[in-house]
Design a protein around this motif. Structure first.
Motif, short mmCIF file in Angstrom:
data_model
loop_
_atom_site.label_atom_id
_atom_site.label_comp_id
_atom_site.label_asym_id
_atom_site.label_seq_id
_atom_site.Cartn_x
_atom_site.Cartn_y
_atom_site.Cartn_z
N GLU A 26 0.75 -1.17 0.15
CA GLU A 26 0.00 -0.02 -0.04
C GLU A 26 0.73 1.40 0.08
O GLU A 26 0.52 2.10 -0.97
CB GLU A 26 -0.88 0.11 1.15
CG GLU A 26 -1.91 1.10 1.21
CD GLU A 26 -3.16 0.81 2.13
OE1 GLU A 26 -3.78 1.80 2.55
OE2 GLU A 26 -3.01 -0.15 2.97
N THR A 45 -7.51 10.96 -1.04
CA THR A 45 -8.47 9.55 -0.43
C THR A 45 -8.79 8.76 -1.76
O THR A 45 -8.78 7.33 -1.51
CB THR A 45 -10.02 10.38 -0.25
OG1 THR A 45 -10.41 11.24 -1.41
CG2 THR A 45 -9.91 11.10 0.82
N LEU A 46 -8.62 9.28 -3.16
CA LEU A 46 -8.86 8.29 -4.21
C LEU A 46 -7.49 7.50 -4.33
O LEU A 46 -7.72 6.24 -4.38
CB LEU A 46 -8.89 9.01 -5.52
CG LEU A 46 -9.08 8.12 -6.80
CD1 LEU A 46 -10.07 7.17 -6.63
CD2 LEU A 46 -9.27 9.06 -7.83
N ASP A 52 -5.49 6.64 -1.97
CA ASP A 52 -5.17 5.79 -0.88
C ASP A 52 -6.36 4.55 -1.07
O ASP A 52 -5.87 3.24 -0.82
CB ASP A 52 -5.76 6.51 0.56
CG ASP A 52 -4.79 7.60 1.00
OD1 ASP A 52 -3.46 7.38 0.28
OD2 ASP A 52 -5.35 8.14 1.82
N ASP A 53 -7.45 4.70 -1.64
CA ASP A 53 -8.48 3.56 -1.95
C ASP A 53 -7.71 2.65 -2.97
O ASP A 53 -7.82 1.60 -2.93
CB ASP A 53 -9.72 4.39 -2.38
CG ASP A 53 -10.76 3.17 -2.69
OD1 ASP A 53 -11.22 2.48 -1.77
OD2 ASP A 53 -11.14 2.91 -3.61
N GLU A 84 -4.93 0.60 -1.61
CA GLU A 84 -5.57 -0.53 -0.79
C GLU A 84 -5.89 -1.50 -1.54
O GLU A 84 -5.56 -2.81 -1.15
CB GLU A 84 -6.72 0.23 0.35
CG GLU A 84 -7.20 -0.82 1.08
CD GLU A 84 -8.38 -0.33 2.13
OE1 GLU A 84 -8.92 -1.11 2.72
OE2 GLU A 84 -8.61 0.72 1.77
N HIS A 85 -6.78 -1.29 -2.50
CA HIS A 85 -7.24 -2.35 -3.40
C HIS A 85 -6.28 -3.12 -4.00
O HIS A 85 -6.10 -4.49 -3.98
CB HIS A 85 -8.10 -1.72 -4.63
CG HIS A 85 -9.47 -1.40 -4.59
ND1 HIS A 85 -9.93 -0.44 -3.42
CD2 HIS A 85 -10.58 -2.15 -4.56
CE1 HIS A 85 -11.17 -0.48 -3.27
NE2 HIS A 85 -11.48 -1.46 -3.98
#
Length: 232
Positions: free
Chosen positions: A149, A212-213, A215-216, A219-220
């Protein structure tokens, strides 16, 4: 060797500096020796009458690309991957734009080609160093998830900075993330699928993605990579 390859399809094994030694010192002399005569610049009226892609310099640049690939390997195809709307839009190279704008005098054009190749190679070497800062093969699973990540977040921001999030920057970003996964043992097709699903079309030209995008998406990617390559 396929000399028509587009830089965004290059795999990590084709560009990995550890597999493809390179000495940038003699590049300018090599380009000067292999480059055909630079086409004369078109008049303003001739430029206006042609489509963007229909330029006599395109064949010249294609010929140079073929010679560079024969000499240095497939990775050299990336020398024309210009930022924004260049020969291949959305890339990391600033030394070259396109045949329409970068072809001038013979010596200046040779210098631009050599500088662009060295710049592209330097960027790939920089990425390789970044990948190696995350020794994923040696980490237990919880730490691997965090490392995947952190690495993905850093790489997205790195590509955004390099490309200025210009036209189609996300194509190279996806490629860099795929290279990162491939560097640590995820097969190329599997890695590309993971990255494509994680991004899901959520990056746009001319737009810096929100943290935030990023990070998302990271994470995926991290969860998919950890599942695909669990710790022994």
């Amino acid at each position: 060797m396929d000399h028509t390859v587009s830089p965004w399809v290059l795999r990590w094994d084709e560009v990995d500096p550890g597999r493809h030694p390179f000495d940038g010192g003699p590049v300018r002399d090599f380009v000067r020796g292999i480059a055909p005569a630079v086409p004369a610049r078109l008049t303003a009226a001739e430029e206006e009458a042609r489509d963007w892609w229909d330029h006599p310099g395109e064949a010249w640049a294609d010929s140079v690309t073929a010679s560079l690939m024969d000499r240095y390997g497939s990775w050299a195809a990336g020398w024309r991957w210009a930022k924004d709307e260049g020969d291949f839009g959305g890339g990391p190279v600033g030394s070259w734009c396109c045949a329409r704008h970068s072809l001038t005098s013979t010596e200046d054009t040779v210098a631009r080609v050599a500088d662009a190749l060295v710049e592209w190679r330097g960027w790939v070497e920089e990425l390789a160093e970044c990948f190696d800062q995350y020794p994923l093969a040696d980490l237990p699973e919880p730490e691997r998830l965090q490392a995947w990540e952190r690495g993905a977040i850093r790489l997205v921001h790195h590509v955004v900075e390099r490309t200025a999030a210009g036209d189609a920057w996300y194509r190279h970003c996806a490629q860099v993330l795929t290279w990162f996964l491939a560097r640590w043992g995820v097969s190329g097709d599997v890695a590309a699928g993971m990255v494509d699903r994680a991004i899901g079309g959520r990056f746009d030209s001319w737009m810096v993605p929100a943290d935030t995008l990023v990070d998302d998406i990271a994470e995926h990617i991290a969860r998919a990579a950890t599942a695909a390559n669990p710790s022994p």
